[in-house]
Scaffold this motif. Structure first.
Motif, PDB file in Angstrom:
ATOM      1  N   LEU A   1       0.815  -1.208   0.000  1.00 52.20           N
ATOM      2  CA  LEU A   1       0.000   0.000   0.000  1.00 52.20           C
ATOM      3  C   LEU A   1       0.855   1.267   0.000  1.00 52.20           C
ATOM      4  O   LEU A   1       0.590   2.205  -0.760  1.00 52.20           O
ATOM      5  CB  LEU A   1      -0.936  -0.009   1.209  1.00 52.20           C
ATOM      6  CG  LEU A   1      -1.896   1.177   1.350  1.00 52.20           C
ATOM      7  CD1 LEU A   1      -2.779   1.305   0.120  1.00 52.20           C
ATOM      8  CD2 LEU A   1      -2.750   1.020   2.612  1.00 52.20           C
ATOM      9  N   LYS A   2       1.876   1.328   0.835  1.00 52.51           N
ATOM     10  CA  LYS A   2       2.728   2.515   0.893  1.00 52.51           C
ATOM     11  C   LYS A   2       3.409   2.758  -0.450  1.00 52.51           C
ATOM     12  O   LYS A   2       3.456   3.898  -0.942  1.00 52.51           O
ATOM     13  CB  LYS A   2       3.770   2.387   1.994  1.00 52.51           C
ATOM     14  CG  LYS A   2       4.757   3.559   2.030  1.00 52.51           C
ATOM     15  CD  LYS A   2       5.710   3.465   3.209  1.00 52.51           C
ATOM     16  CE  LYS A   2       6.856   4.444   3.072  1.00 52.51           C
ATOM     17  NZ  LYS A   2       6.444   5.835   2.821  1.00 52.51           N
TER      18      LYS A   2
ATOM     19  N   ALA B   1       8.506  15.467  -3.574  1.00 50.56           N
ATOM     20  CA  ALA B   1       9.706  15.562  -2.741  1.00 50.56           C
ATOM     21  C   ALA B   1       9.396  16.125  -1.363  1.00 50.56           C
ATOM     22  O   ALA B   1      10.167  15.928  -0.416  1.00 50.56           O
ATOM     23  CB  ALA B   1      10.750  16.430  -3.438  1.00 50.56           C
ATOM     24  N   GLN B   2       8.268  16.817  -1.231  1.00 49.78           N
ATOM     25  CA  GLN B   2       7.919  17.452   0.038  1.00 49.78           C
ATOM     26  C   GLN B   2       6.864  16.678   0.834  1.00 49.78           C
ATOM     27  O   GLN B   2       6.433  17.145   1.885  1.00 49.78           O
ATOM     28  CB  GLN B   2       7.391  18.875  -0.230  1.00 49.78           C
ATOM     29  CG  GLN B   2       8.349  19.755  -1.011  1.00 49.78           C
ATOM     30  CD  GLN B   2       9.672  19.947  -0.306  1.00 49.78           C
ATOM     31  OE1 GLN B   2       9.714  20.107   0.911  1.00 49.78           O
ATOM     32  NE2 GLN B   2      10.765  19.918  -1.065  1.00 49.78           N
ATOM     33  N   ILE B   3       6.443  15.517   0.324  1.00 44.96           N
ATOM     34  CA  ILE B   3       5.353  14.767   0.963  1.00 44.96           C
ATOM     35  C   ILE B   3       5.859  13.407   1.406  1.00 44.96           C
ATOM     36  O   ILE B   3       6.441  12.657   0.618  1.00 44.96           O
ATOM     37  CB  ILE B   3       4.160  14.596  -0.008  1.00 44.96           C
ATOM     38  CG1 ILE B   3       3.636  15.966  -0.434  1.00 44.96           C
ATOM     39  CG2 ILE B   3       3.045  13.772   0.643  1.00 44.96           C
ATOM     40  CD1 ILE B   3       2.590  15.906  -1.528  1.00 44.96           C
ATOM     41  N   ARG B   4       5.643  13.073   2.674  1.00 42.98           N
ATOM     42  CA  ARG B   4       6.027  11.773   3.217  1.00 42.98           C
ATOM     43  C   ARG B   4       4.770  11.007   3.635  1.00 42.98           C
ATOM     44  O   ARG B   4       3.814  11.606   4.160  1.00 42.98           O
ATOM     45  CB  ARG B   4       6.952  11.929   4.430  1.00 42.98           C
ATOM     46  CG  ARG B   4       8.194  12.745   4.159  1.00 42.98           C
ATOM     47  CD  ARG B   4       9.152  12.686   5.348  1.00 42.98           C
ATOM     48  NE  ARG B   4       8.522  13.048   6.600  1.00 42.98           N
ATOM     49  CZ  ARG B   4       8.339  14.307   7.012  1.00 42.98           C
ATOM     50  NH1 ARG B   4       8.713  15.324   6.233  1.00 42.98           N
ATOM     51  NH2 ARG B   4       7.785  14.560   8.178  1.00 42.98           N
ATOM     52  N   THR B   5       4.787   9.725   3.419  1.00 44.76           N
ATOM     53  CA  THR B   5       3.650   8.885   3.796  1.00 44.76           C
ATOM     54  C   THR B   5       4.068   7.847   4.827  1.00 44.76           C
ATOM     55  O   THR B   5       5.186   7.329   4.792  1.00 44.76           O
ATOM     56  CB  THR B   5       3.048   8.157   2.579  1.00 44.76           C
ATOM     57  OG1 THR B   5       4.031   7.261   2.038  1.00 44.76           O
ATOM     58  CG2 THR B   5       2.612   9.142   1.510  1.00 44.76           C
TER      59      THR B   5
ATOM     60  N   THR C   1      -0.918   8.187   7.024  1.00 40.49           N
ATOM     61  CA  THR C   1      -0.604   9.509   7.573  1.00 40.49           C
ATOM     62  C   THR C   1       0.265  10.259   6.571  1.00 40.49           C
ATOM     63  O   THR C   1       1.236   9.708   6.048  1.00 40.49           O
ATOM     64  CB  THR C   1       0.135   9.400   8.912  1.00 40.49           C
ATOM     65  OG1 THR C   1      -0.689   8.689   9.854  1.00 40.49           O
ATOM     66  CG2 THR C   1       0.453  10.780   9.471  1.00 40.49           C
ATOM     67  N   LEU C   2      -0.116  11.516   6.301  1.00 42.39           N
ATOM     68  CA  LEU C   2       0.647  12.369   5.397  1.00 42.39           C
ATOM     69  C   LEU C   2       1.377  13.426   6.211  1.00 42.39           C
ATOM     70  O   LEU C   2       0.779  14.088   7.059  1.00 42.39           O
ATOM     71  CB  LEU C   2      -0.284  13.045   4.389  1.00 42.39           C
ATOM     72  CG  LEU C   2      -1.087  12.115   3.472  1.00 42.39           C
ATOM     73  CD1 LEU C   2      -2.073  12.925   2.639  1.00 42.39           C
ATOM     74  CD2 LEU C   2      -0.159  11.309   2.573  1.00 42.39           C
TER      75      LEU C   2
ATOM     76  N   GLN D   1      -4.843  10.534   7.931  1.00 44.59           N
ATOM     77  CA  GLN D   1      -4.497  11.646   8.806  1.00 44.59           C
ATOM     78  C   GLN D   1      -3.618  12.609   8.013  1.00 44.59           C
ATOM     79  O   GLN D   1      -2.495  12.268   7.646  1.00 44.59           O
ATOM     80  CB  GLN D   1      -3.753  11.141  10.047  1.00 44.59           C
ATOM     81  CG  GLN D   1      -4.558  10.188  10.912  1.00 44.59           C
ATOM     82  CD  GLN D   1      -5.782  10.863  11.510  1.00 44.59           C
ATOM     83  OE1 GLN D   1      -5.729  12.018  11.940  1.00 44.59           O
ATOM     84  NE2 GLN D   1      -6.888  10.144  11.535  1.00 44.59           N
ATOM     85  N   ASN D   2      -4.153  13.793   7.741  1.00 44.56           N
ATOM     86  CA  ASN D   2      -3.440  14.749   6.907  1.00 44.56           C
ATOM     87  C   ASN D   2      -2.749  15.793   7.786  1.00 44.56           C
ATOM     88  O   ASN D   2      -3.381  16.714   8.292  1.00 44.56           O
ATOM     89  CB  ASN D   2      -4.413  15.434   5.937  1.00 44.56           C
ATOM     90  CG  ASN D   2      -3.696  16.191   4.843  1.00 44.56           C
ATOM     91  OD1 ASN D   2      -2.536  16.538   4.981  1.00 44.56           O
ATOM     92  ND2 ASN D   2      -4.399  16.461   3.754  1.00 44.56           N
TER      93      ASN D   2
END
Length: 222
Positions: free
Chosen positions: A158-159, A175-179, A187-188, A215-216
């Motif tokens: 899924l990730k 580049a600025q978004i982590r999961t 969770t973002l 969860q944003n």
């Protein structure tokens, strides 16, 4: 080097007000806009539930808005002449006609012109589709979405799938978004350039197979 432009609360308040006035589907005469540290609060009253949502979307698309708080009341001149039973019958009929709603597992109840949706769905888009199906009905002043997600087992990768979807999305700076993925919960974290990009990131996460919660925690930096 990217330069971040910080807009003053006064400028932000003016820009949001102008956007509401520009949007012909919103009667901005009864709305009040306040801004504090990038957080915009909309208060006042509107003539329908869809207009309330349109006002929120208008504020969200203004550059510099980091969050939107809605204190808008729906004033429906037709509500007094519309019975809850009639609204419930119409709402359930709309659910049965919507092709993207599993109407066999979702029902609508109405009290004081507020529609409550209950039941189960397998995907988030079905929950959202059910709310859209009833919010345009005459006499509806609010929708409470209590539909529970009961999806299939989340994909083992899924990730990886969500990260790939974010990477190929032209509206997102991957580049600025982590999961982070914990079972069926996503969770973002990180930063985005606008409220619209924040919402788009959340939509991508919800599209993952088997996701039951997002969860944003993305922050808007521009």
């Amino acid at each position: 080097m990217t330069q971040t432009i910080r807009r003053s609360d006064k400028d932000l308040q003016t820009n949001v007000t102008d956007e509401l006035l520009f949007d012909s589907s919103v009667d901005a005469a009864h709305l009040v806009v306040l801004a504090n540290a990038g957080v915009v609060t909309l208060s006042g009253d509107v003539g329908s539930l869809p207009e309330r949502h349109t006002a929120k979307r208008a504020a969200m698309r203004v550059a510099g808005v980091q969050a939107v708080t809605i204190d808008i009341v729906v004033r429906d001149p037709d509500a007094a002449g519309t019975r809850d039973g009639d609204i419930a019958d119409a709402a359930n009929q709309m659910l049965s006609w919507a092709v993207d709603v599993p109407s066999e597992t979702i029902t609508a109840d109405v009290r004081d012109h507020i529609v409550t949706l209950s039941g189960t769905a397998t995907r988030q888009y079905q929950r959202e589709a059910a709310a859209r199906a009833v919010m345009y009905l005459k006499g509806v002043t609010a929708v409470t979405n209590a539909i529970v997600l009961s999806p299939a087992t989340p994909a083992s990768d899924l990730k990886t799938a969500i990260d790939a979807a974010i990477l190929r999305n032209a509206q997102l700076d991957s580049a600025q978004i982590r999961t982070e993925v914990n079972g069926a919960e996503v969770t973002l974290r990180g930063s985005v350039r606008s409220w619209a990009e924040r919402r788009q990131s959340e939509n991508v996460a919800w599209s993952g197979l088997g996701v039951t919660g997002v969860q944003n925690h993305l922050t808007v930096t521009a």
